[in-house]
Write an enzyme that holds these catalytic residues in place. Structure first.
Site, PDB file in Angstrom:
ATOM      1  N   LYS A   1     -13.630  -3.176  -1.728  1.00 12.84           N
ATOM      2  CA  LYS A   1     -12.885  -3.019  -2.982  1.00 12.84           C
ATOM      3  C   LYS A   1     -13.716  -3.470  -4.185  1.00 12.84           C
ATOM      4  CE  LYS A   1      -8.436  -3.539  -0.606  1.00 12.84           C
ATOM      5  NZ  LYS A   1      -7.806  -2.231  -0.851  1.00 12.84           N
ATOM      6  N   THR A  13      -2.324   2.020  -3.572  1.00 14.30           N
ATOM      7  CA  THR A  13      -1.035   2.219  -4.250  1.00 14.30           C
ATOM      8  C   THR A  13      -0.963   1.408  -5.533  1.00 14.30           C
ATOM      9  OG1 THR A  13      -0.019   0.516  -2.849  1.00 14.30           O
ATOM     10  CG2 THR A  13       0.270   2.820  -2.181  1.00 14.30           C
ATOM     11  N   LYS A  31       0.839   2.276  -9.268  1.00 14.96           N
ATOM     12  CA  LYS A  31       1.741   1.380  -9.995  1.00 14.96           C
ATOM     13  C   LYS A  31       1.226   1.125 -11.406  1.00 14.96           C
ATOM     14  CE  LYS A  31       2.666  -0.758  -5.567  1.00 14.96           C
ATOM     15  NZ  LYS A  31       2.178  -1.775  -4.623  1.00 14.96           N
ATOM     16  N   HIS A  69      -4.637   4.203   8.184  1.00 12.47           N
ATOM     17  CA  HIS A  69      -4.775   3.601   6.862  1.00 12.47           C
ATOM     18  C   HIS A  69      -6.196   3.160   6.540  1.00 12.47           C
ATOM     19  CE1 HIS A  69      -0.565   3.292   5.500  1.00 12.47           C
ATOM     20  NE2 HIS A  69      -0.262   3.112   6.769  1.00 12.47           N
ATOM     21  N   LYS A  89      -5.628  -6.818  -5.893  1.00 12.03           N
ATOM     22  CA  LYS A  89      -5.599  -6.221  -4.555  1.00 12.03           C
ATOM     23  C   LYS A  89      -6.204  -7.237  -3.593  1.00 12.03           C
ATOM     24  CE  LYS A  89      -7.941  -2.774  -6.257  1.00 12.03           C
ATOM     25  NZ  LYS A  89      -7.107  -1.658  -5.819  1.00 12.03           N
ATOM     26  N   ARG A  90      -6.107  -6.942  -2.321  1.00 10.70           N
ATOM     27  CA  ARG A  90      -6.731  -7.808  -1.320  1.00 10.70           C
ATOM     28  C   ARG A  90      -8.221  -7.956  -1.620  1.00 10.70           C
ATOM     29  NH1 ARG A  90      -8.492  -6.036   3.708  1.00 10.70           N
ATOM     30  NH2 ARG A  90      -7.535  -4.030   3.193  1.00 10.70           N
TER      31      ARG A  90
END
Length: 853
Positions: free
Chosen positions: A594, A696, A700, A396, A588-589
C-alpha cells in the site's frame, strides 16, 4: 451408499423440532405494523422506551444513570423495534422455505451500530428529539460516543462484509452472516516514542446491547484425534474420526436492519466453550488452575481476532478458529434446513448458497464433504455435486504470500480426516488435469492442492477455486489478473467459472450517517433523500457542479468537517492544524504494497525543498495517516515509527512556517474513519499496480468529495472511468509496465543513483538525523528500499508521484476548479454502492430472489 432409512434417521430430529414450532410452517406471520412496540415517528413513545429500559432493564434512576447507561437504554429502545421486524422477517423466510445466502467471513468490521440502526429504521429524528428531554442530562452526541467499535474485524475485508450485510437487508435478500464472536478485537493501538504498542481491545467490557445469545442452538464440534481405517459389514471403507477433543459453539445474533424496509437479517457469531467446564475432582484436591485449564484453553478460540501466527501455536490456533466457525455454521445451516419436513439433501443446493469471503472459511469445503461421506454415507460423486453447487468463493488478494497455506503436518494434527478428504479431492483433480494436459507435470504442480516446495502444504485458495461453482474477483483489473496471472490454469480447466464483482460501499454508513452536513445539502439540492438507496441519483448533482453558489455550499461543508477533524487531531495528537490547508489522507492497513513509505518519501522531499528554499510557494498540507500494522509485521511497524518520528520533527520545525503538518492518528477504526473521510481533500491510493485487489477506502473518500491520487490499480481504474480523467490524479507504472520492469530485472539502485533528490531523502532516512543517539532506527525501512530490492517499486514510481502532487498543488489553488472536481467525484461514484454489487452477486452467483416482509 446410504440407505433410505439412514437418510430418514439423519433428518428426523429436524422434522420433530419443526412439528413443535408454533411458527412453522403454517402459522400466521406477525407484521411489523402490529408487533412494533412504538411508532417510528413518535418521539414520546421512543422517550418512554428509553426510560423503561433505564429502569427495568438496567435498574437505574434518573439521578444515578451514567452516560453509558443512557446509551444502553437508547440502543435497547431501537433494538426492540428492530427485533419485532426481525421476528417478522424470519417468520416469512421460514414459512416460505426460501433460498438463503449464508455469508462466511472470519471478520466483520461493524464499527458502531446505534446511529446506523437509527438511520436504517427511520428512528433517527425521533431519538434525537427524545433525548432533548430535560430529564435526560446528556446530549445525543455524548450518548452515541459511549459506544465502542465492535472488535470483530480488521481491514477492508471485514468492512466489505459489513457493507454487504447492510445491502442484503436493504434489498430484502434472505441472508445470514456467520463468523466468530471475538471477546477482544485485533488490538487497541497506541504510540510510545513513535512506535506502535498493542493493548487488548476490550470492546465488550462495557457490554453490548446488540448481541443476543442463543444457547439453545449450541453446536458441538470435534478437532484433533486420529482416523481409524475400518470397513462396514458390506465391505465398504468407512474411516472413523476418533479420540477427538470436543468444543461447544454458542451462537450470538446481531440483528442487521435494512434501510427503508421491514427486512431484518442477522449476523450469527460463535463463541467457544469447553465441553467439560470444570474438573471438580481436581479442584477438591487443590488443583484450582488445573480444574479450569480445559475451559481456558478452549475459550481461547474465540478470544482474539487474528492471533499472531509467527509461532507454531499461533498457526494452530488460527486453523482451529477457522474450522470452529465453519463447522458450527454448517451444523446450524443443516438444522435450519432439515427442520422443514419438505427438505432433504436432494434440495439442499436449491435452498443453500454459501459465499466464502476469502480463503479463511475454505475448510468448510472439506467439512461438508466429511459430513456427506462419513455421516450421511453418500457416494463421492453425489457429495461432490452438492458441495460444488453450494459454495462460491471471493478472492481478495493477488499477493502469493497472502494466499493461505497450511503445513500438512499441522493439518494432520488438527484435522486428520479433512486432510484425507483434501488428498482425495486432489487425486481426482490431478486426473482431470492429466486428461486435459497429458504428461504436463508443470500444470499438475500449478493445479495441485498440495504445494511441495520446502515441505508439503495445503493451498486453501486452490481448494476454494476447485470446489466452487463461481469464483470472483473484486475489481475488473483484479479479476483479469486472477485469470491471467494467479489462476490461468484453472481458468482454462474451468471455463466460465471466474467472474467479476467490483466491490462497493453502503451509502447509508459512508455518506448519510458519517457526513450529515453533505447529506443534508444533497437532499435539499436533489429534492429527495432516496439517493441513500439509489446512489445513481447523485448524478443529479452534475448540473450544479459549475454553479458558484453550490460550490460554495459544498466547500463550506468540507471546511466544517475539516474543523471537526482538526479538533480530533489536536486532542489525539496534540498538533494544531488549519482547516485552510489541504488535508491529504492515507488511511488503510499498514502494508508495504500500500506504500505508506512512498507517501513518507514525498513528505520528506517537500520538507527538504522548503528548508533549501524558505520562500517556496506551496499549498499548506496536513498529511493524515491512520493504520495498524500486524503485530508480527516488523517492517510495517518500522514504517509507522518512521512516519511518527519524522512527522514530529517536521511539526516542530519553525523554519517551514507550518506549511507541512503530519498527523498519525492512533487506533484507526471505523468510528475514526467516519470523521476523517468527510474531511479529506485528497485520497491516497498509491499501491503498486497489480497488487491491490480493489480497495474500498478509495470509494468512500471519493463519495465524500475527495480527489484521488493513485495508480492504475484495483478499483482506481474504474473510479477514473466514472469521475473522468480531469478529476483524478493518476501516476506511475501500470500493470504491464510493472511486469516488464520486473522481467527486465528491477534494480532500485538505478533510481537511487539517477535522482539526486531521491538519493538525498533515502540517505536522510538511513542516517541518525531524526533519531540522535539511536543508530539505525530506520535501517529496516532503508534496507527494504535498497538492499532488500524494493519489492513494491517505491523508487521507480517516486518521481511520477512527486510530479502528480505538483498537479494537486496547482489545482487546489483554483478554488472553483477544485470544488467542481470534488462535486463531480461525489456525483459520479454511484456505481460503487454495495447495493449494486450485491444485486450482481444475487443475480449471477447466488440466484437469490428478494423476499418482501
Amino acid at each position: 451408499m446410504a440407505t433410505n432409512s439412514k437418510k430418514q434417521k439423519s433428518t428426523a430430529s429436524g422434522k420433530t423440532a419443526a412439528s413443535k414450532d408454533a411458527s412453522w410452517p403454517n402459522s400466521p406471520c406477525p407484521s411489523p405494523e402490529t408487533t412494533s412496540p412504538f411508532d417510528a415517528t413518535s418521539t414520546g413513545k421512543f422517550k418512554q422506551a428509553i426510560f423503561r429500559h433505564l429502569t427495568y432493564t438496567l435498574a437505574r434512576d434518573l439521578h444515578s444513570a451514567q452516560p453509558h447507561d443512557w446509551w444502553i437504554a437508547t440502543s435497547l429502545a431501537v433494538r426492540e423495534h428492530i427485533l419485532s421486524r426481525m421476528i417478522s422477517t424470519q417468520a416469512v423466510h421460514n414459512r416460505d422455505n426460501v433460498r438463503r445466502l449464508y455469508y462466511f467471513s472470519l471478520e466483520y468490521l461493524m464499527g458502531r451500530l446505534t446511529e446506523s440502526n437509527l438511520y436504517n429504521t427511520g428512528l433517527y429524528d425521533a431519538a434525537r428529539e427524545a433525548i432533548k428531554d430535560p430529564d435526560i442530562p446528556v446530549d445525543f452526541e455524548t450518548i452515541l460516543n459511549e459506544e465502542s467499535d465492535m472488535g470483530l474485524g480488521n481491514g477492508g475485508l471485514g468492512r466489505l462484509a459489513a457493507c454487504f450485510l447492510d445491502s442484503l437487508a436493504t434489498l430484502d435478500l434472505p441472508a445470514i452472516g456467520y463468523g466468530i464472536y471475538y471477546e477482544f478485537g485485533l488490538f487497541r493501538q497506541a504510540f510510545v516514542n513513535g512506535s506502535q504498542v498493542e493493548h487488548p481491545d476490550s470492546w465488550m467490557m462495557g457490554g453490548t446491547p446488540w448481541g443476543i445469545a442463543r444457547p439453545e442452538n449450541k453446536v458441538t464440534i470435534q478437532i484433533k484425534g486420529r482416523v481409524e481405517n475400518v470397513f462396514d459389514d458390506r465391505g465398504n471403507y468407512r474411516p472413523r474420526w476418533v479420540n477427538t477433543d470436543a468444543i461447544i459453539g454458542i451462537p450470538h445474533d446481531i440483528p442487521v436492519a435494512g434501510y427503508d424496509t421491514n427486512t431484518v437479517n442477522f449476523l450469527r457469531l460463535w463463541s467457544s466453550q469447553s465441553a467439560s467446564e470444570f474438573d471438580l475432582a481436581a479442584f477438591n484436591s487443590g488443583g484450582y488452575v488445573e480444574a479450569v485449564r480445559e475451559k481456558a484453553v478452549t475459550e481461547t478460540i474465540s478470544k482474539v481476532l487474528y492471533p499472531n501466527d509467527k509461532t507454531e501455536n499461533g498457526k494452530e490456533l488460527r486453523l482451529i478458529q477457522q474450522y470452529f466457525f465453519v463447522a458450527c455454521s454448517l451444523r446450524d445451516i443443516m438444522r435450519r434446513h432439515f427442520r422443514n419436513p419438505e427438505n432433504s439433501w436432494d434440495n439442499f443446493p436449491s435452498k443453500i448458497a454459501i459465499q466464502l469471503n476469502d480463503t479463511h472459511p475454505a475448510v468448510a469445503i472439506a467439512e461438508l464433504m466429511r459430513i456427506l461421506l462419513d455421516e450421511e454415507e453418500m457416494q463421492w460423486e453425489k457429495a461432490w455435486g452438492i458441495v460444488t453447487k453450494v459454495f462460491a468463493y471471493t478472492n481478495h488478494t493477488l499477493l502469493p504470500e497472502a494466499l493461505e497455506k497450511w503445513s500438512v503436518g499441522l493439518f494432520d494434527r488438527v484435522l486428520p480426516r479433512h486432510l484425507q478428504i483434501i488428498y482425495a479431492i486432489n487425486d481426482r483433480l490431478l486426473r482431470l488435469v492429466e486428461a486435459r494436459w497429458p504428461g504436463d507435470d508443470g500444470k499438475k504442480r500449478d493445479c495441485s492442492l498440495i504445494e511441495e516446495n520446502g515441505g508439503k502444504s495445503v493451498r486453501m485458495a486452490n481448494l476454494s477455486v476447485v470446489a466452487s461453482h463461481a469464483v470472483n474477483g473484486v475489481a475488473a483489473l483484479h479479476t483479469a489478473l486472477l485469470k491471467k496471472q494467479l489462476f490461468p490454469q484453472y481458468d482454462e480447466l474451468f471455463p466460465g467459472r471466474f467472474q467479476n464483482k467490483t466491490n462497493g460501499i453502503t451509502p447509508r454508513r459512508w455518506l448519510l450517517d458519517c457526513n450529515p452536513r453533505l447529506s443534508k445539502l444533497i437532499t435539499s439540492t436533489l429534492g429527495t433523500d432516496h439517493w441513500a438507496c439509489d446512489l445513481d441519483l447523485l448524478r443529479g448533482l452534475e448540473t450544479h457542479a459549475d454553479k458558484s453558489e453550490f460550490q460554495k455550499a459544498f466547500m463550506e461543508v468540507k471546511r466544517d468537517n475539516k474543523n471537526e477533524l482538526a479538533a480530533i487531531i489536536k486532542a489525539d495528537c496534540q498538533i494544531e492544524v488549519s482547516p485552510d490547508a489541504l488535508f491529504d489522507v492515507q488511511i488503510k492497513r499498514l502494508h508495504e504494497y500500500k506504500r505508506q513509505h512512498l507517501n513518507l518519501l514525498h513528505i520528506l522531499a517537500l520538507y527538504r525543498r522548503i528548508l533549501q528554499n524558505p520562500n517556496l510557494d506551496i499549498v499548506p498540507r496536513v498529511f493524515v495517516f491512520g493504520a495498524k500494522a500486524a503485530p508480527g509485521y516488523d517492517l510495517a511497524k518500522n514504517i509507522i515509527r518512521a512516519i511518527n518520528v519524522i512527522g514530529a520533527h517536521i511539526n516542530a520545525d519553525t523554519r517551514i512556517g507550518g506549511k507541512i503538518k503530519v498527523a498519525f492518528l492512533p487506533n484507526y477504526r471505523v468510528s475514526l474513519a467516519e470523521k476523517i473521510i468527510p474531511a479529506a481533500d485528497l485520497s491516497e491510493q498509491i499501491s503498486t499496480a497489480g497488487k491491490e485487489a480493489s480497495g474500498t477506502g478509495n470509494m468512500k473518500l471519493a463519495l465524500n468529495g475527495a480527489l484521488t491520487i493513485g495508480t492504475l490499480d484495483g478499483a482506481n481504474v474504474e473510479i477514473k472511468e466514472e469521475v473522468g480523467d480531469e478529476n483524478i490524479f493518476i501516476f506511475g507504472m501500470n500493470v504491464d509496465e510493472v511486469e516488464a520492469l520486473r522481467a527486465k530485472g528491477y534494480n532500485p539502485w538505478n533510481y537511487y543513483n539517477a535522482d539526486e533528490e531521491l538519493r538525498a531523502i533515502i540517505d536522510w532516512i538511513g542516517s541518525d538525523y531524526f533519531t540522535p543517539g539511536e543508530h539505525g532506527a530506520f535501517a529496516p525501512l532503508h534496507n527494504s528500499l535498497l538492499n532488500g530490492g524494493d519489492p513494491f517499486m517505491v523508487l521507480a514510481d517516486f518521481r511520477a508521484y512527486s510530479d502528480a502532487h505538483e498537479k494537486v498543488d496547482a489545482l487546489y489553488r483554483d478554488k472553483a476548479k477544485w470544488a467542481r472536481a470534488a462535486i463531480l467525484n461525489t456525483a459520479r461514484v454511484g456505481k460503487f454502492s454495495s447495493d449494486r454489487t450485491i444485486r450482481e452477486y444475487a443475480k449471477d452467483i447466488w440466484s437469490l430472489p428478494a423476499i418482501k416482509t
